[in-house]
Design an enzyme around this catalytic site. Structure first.
Site, PDB file in Angstrom:
ATOM      1  CG  HIS A 140      -1.123   1.277   1.524  1.00  0.00           C
ATOM      2  ND1 HIS A 140      -0.631   2.094   2.558  1.00  0.00           N
ATOM      3  CD2 HIS A 140      -2.294   2.105   1.208  1.00  0.00           C
ATOM      4  CE1 HIS A 140      -1.241   3.452   2.877  1.00  0.00           C
ATOM      5  NE2 HIS A 140      -2.337   3.491   1.840  1.00  0.00           N
ATOM      6  CG  ASN A 142      -2.250   8.267   0.927  1.00  0.00           C
ATOM      7  OD1 ASN A 142      -1.903   9.161   1.487  1.00  0.00           O
ATOM      8  ND2 ASN A 142      -3.438   8.154   0.232  1.00  0.00           N
ATOM      9  CE1 TYR A 143       4.938   9.056   0.565  1.00  0.00           C
ATOM     10  CE2 TYR A 143       4.442   7.327  -1.234  1.00  0.00           C
ATOM     11  CZ  TYR A 143       5.045   7.898  -0.232  1.00  0.00           C
ATOM     12  OH  TYR A 143       5.907   6.783   0.389  1.00  0.00           O
TER      13      TYR A 143
END
Length: 336
Positions: A140, A142-143
């Site tokens: 996983h 996310n940014y």
């Protein structure tokens, strides 16, 4: 359209939410540069995954929300290598809901609303990759970037994000490769970042009711607003560029490993834990579900196609299954 626009269109999975003209007009602004970065990251990761799973293809879905903005969801389902892989971009703006503002204030944000209204803009790329083979870990990342305008017109901004790995079975070599690649990305900016964000990751992805981590970690950070906008953006860029090299070699190495029905079953049980974390604790999922007009399909894209919950399942002592549990209960330092 001119050559540059044509080239940009080919580079991305879909036209950007803000439109190419608008992005080029404001190309010096950080918001535009961040939107281009998340679009590039989405395309880079999708291409790398598609190369490993040639029979499968990404469904590309562009969506808008009436409150402002929209997103692009790319999802690959039921491939040979990936059971479900989603890479989402969203660029949304509007007014922060009371519930979302409360969540932020609880993290120590002082937000001064004007007539109870807080205009915000949020953008990010997020992805969850669930492979078929139990010897290939789930990954996983996310940014994201957030901006809020307060009553007096001042803007609060911050970045957040991270990348983490959730194996079904422990492979030390893979764990070391994954963490080393992320550490190198951090070290380019400041040697203090990796140890700090690795610990934050171990603390964040903690399933309290099970007393175990969701996986073997990686890096995680939020509310990052110093030393300067430009420096934080460059750091986030380095992290986003590390996604493909930290993960794709591991997939390549194991996607043709043989596995037993028992190993597949254990993977399904671990996936159940993944779901528990995402629905009970994950802040991003909660924020999405609390944001009016958000797209539920894109928020729940992180859930696996299949998972199991068996009553009172305990693996035998000193089994491969018990080995991963040990690491999930007591996180390890992989790089020293």
């Amino acid at each position: 359209e001119d050559e540059e626009e044509k080239e940009l269109r080919q580079r991305f999975m879909a036209p950007p939410v803000s439109g190419l003209r608008e992005l080029r007009r404001r190309r010096r602004e950080l918001r535009s540069r961040m939107e281009l970065l998340i679009m590039e990251t989405q395309a880079e990761v999708c291409r790398a995954l598609a190369d490993l799973d040639p029979g499968a293809s990404f469904a590309v879905d562009s969506w808008g929300r009436k409150e402002g903005g929209g997103g692009i969801s790319c999802v690959l389902q039921d491939g040979e290598v990936f059971e479900k892989a989603g890479v989402n971009v969203s660029v949304v703006s509007g007014l922060l809901s009371e519930e979302a503002a409360r969540q932020m204030r609880s993290r120590g944000k002082s937000l001064k609303a004007k007539d109870g209204k807080l205009p915000f803009c949020a953008m990010g790329v997020s992805s969850v990759i669930h492979p078929k083979n139990p010897h290939v870990p789930t990954m996983h990342f996310n940014y994201r970037y957030f901006e809020i305008e307060e009553a007096d017109g001042t803007k609060q901004w911050w970045f957040g994000g991270g990348t983490d790995l959730t194996p079904t079975y422990l492979n030390e070599e893979d764990a070391v490769h994954f963490h080393k690649t992320l550490k190198e990305a951090c070290d380019k900016h400041d040697l203090k970042l990796y140890p700090k964000y690795k610990k934050w990751c171990d603390d964040y992805f903690y399933i309290k009711h099970r007393g175990e981590r969701r996986g073997i970690g990686g890096i995680f950070f939020d509310d990052m607003d110093s030393p300067s906008k430009e420096e934080v953006f460059q750091f986030v860029k380095s992290c986003a560029k590390a996604v493909v090299p930290c993960y794709i070699p591991i997939v390549k190495k194991h996607c043709h490993d043989s596995f037993t029905p028992e190993e597949k079953l254990w993977q399904q049980l671990r996936r159940g834990r993944y779901v528990e974390f995402n629905l009970v604790y994950d802040r991003g999922t909660k924020f999405g579900l609390l944001t009016p007009g958000s797209r539920i399909e894109s928020i729940l894209m992180s859930l696996p196609l299949t998972a199991r919950w068996e009553y009172m399942h305990n693996p035998p002592e000193s089994s491969k299954e018990a080995e991963i549990l040990e690491v999930l209960r007591n996180p390890k330092d992989w790089v020293h």
